[in-house]
Enzyme design. Structure first.
Site, PDB file in Angstrom:
ATOM      1  N   HIS A  96      42.119  40.068  31.145  1.00  0.00           N
ATOM      2  CA  HIS A  96      40.777  40.397  30.683  1.00  0.00           C
ATOM      3  C   HIS A  96      39.781  40.280  31.831  1.00  0.00           C
ATOM      4  CE1 HIS A  96      41.274  36.044  30.094  1.00  0.00           C
ATOM      5  NE2 HIS A  96      39.957  35.925  30.213  1.00  0.00           N
TER       6      HIS A  96
ATOM      7  N   HIS B   2      35.682  39.613  32.828  1.00  0.00           N
ATOM      8  CA  HIS B   2      34.409  39.043  32.393  1.00  0.00           C
ATOM      9  C   HIS B   2      33.265  39.868  32.974  1.00  0.00           C
ATOM     10  CE1 HIS B   2      36.118  34.995  31.223  1.00  0.00           C
ATOM     11  NE2 HIS B   2      37.067  35.413  32.057  1.00  0.00           N
TER      12      HIS B   2
END
Length: 264
Positions: A200, A202
């Site tokens: 993922h 940010h």
């Protein structure tokens, strides 16, 4: 950074991002209009109309990746609650439940990839059409570890889709929060501060209240207090981000349409 034990209390599942992917499925756009499917005619006016229709169909397909129905954005479909901004065939974006700053957004893959090296990259274009290529068949489920020859995206579109959506989402965050500076950070492995073992990115706004980091490239992005996400504020913030992302997608479609007409 939050301690792993603290995150575990909020994310008890083996992979919370897979749970979010399973709960928030991609809703395929309606089939293109007959005009969009017609072959281009020799007449330039007709060709321009056909191209405009095709651009509209592509825009609708992308807009379908931005959830809008109450069931598609219901934060209570998972626990802890998820405030989803993007639900595309291969990519998801939702607010971090322990944000560093207001507007802290996570961008992740639907399929379970532990590190960025496991993303399937390549060229092509986002199709977003009905069928196997749009990711509706089981991509929301946690696949576990990915071997060398299994769970491959033959079109190589997973990594490219991340690359497509990440700039649009970064601009969306900056617009909604009103902060032009932000970090985009992606961690791989526990020694690199990765807590949830699902790849993922940010997007973290850097408001004026935070110190500037020029000449301090060694400073880690994640140093600082993190607080629980406020549910009421999160719902309103995610809604504003979805609206802003729609504006960005529509503007992109218009730009592509104008460039296409200019080539006639």
């Amino acid at each position: 950074m939050a301690e792993p034990k603290e995150l575990a209390l909020r994310y008890p599942q083996s992979c919370p991002f897979c749970s979010i992917a399973a709960a928030y499925r991609y809703a395929a756009a309606a089939s293109p209009s007959p005009a969009a499917k017609q072959p281009q005619r020799q007449d330039e006016t007709r060709a321009g109309q056909d191209m405009t229709a095709a651009a509209a169909a592509a825009s609708n397909s992308l807009l379908a990746s931005i959830p809008s129905s109450p069931s598609a954005i219901d934060p209570a479909k998972v626990s802890p609650a998820a405030y989803v901004v993007l639900s595309a065939p291969r990519v998801l974006a939702f607010l971090d439940i322990m944000p560093m700053t207001r507007g802290h957004l996570l961008v992740t893959t639907r399929r379970h990839r532990r590190k960025v090296e496991e993303l399937v990259g390549g060229g092509g274009s986002i199709k977003g059409e009905d069928g196997d290529e749009n990711g509706e068949e089981g991509e929301g489920e946690c696949k576990g570890e990915v071997g060398d020859d299994e769970d491959e995206d033959e079109e190589g579109e997973e990594g490219r889709d991340i690359g497509f959506w990440l700039p649009l989402l970064a601009k969306t965050v900056a617009t909604v929060i009103g902060v032009p500076d932000y970090n985009i950070v992606q961690n791989n492995g526990i020694r690199a501060a990765q807590v949830v073992p699902h790849v993922h990115f940010h997007i973290i706004p850097r408001p004026a209240s935070l110190p500037a980091l020029q000449n301090k490239s060694w400073t880690m992005f994640g140093r600082g207090a993190r607080e629980d996400l406020d549910d009421d504020e999160a719902a309103a913030l995610a809604a504003r981000m979805r609206d802003a992302l729609r504006v960005e997608v529509e503007a992109l479609a218009r730009r592509k349409g104008r460039r296409g007409r200019g080539r006639l």
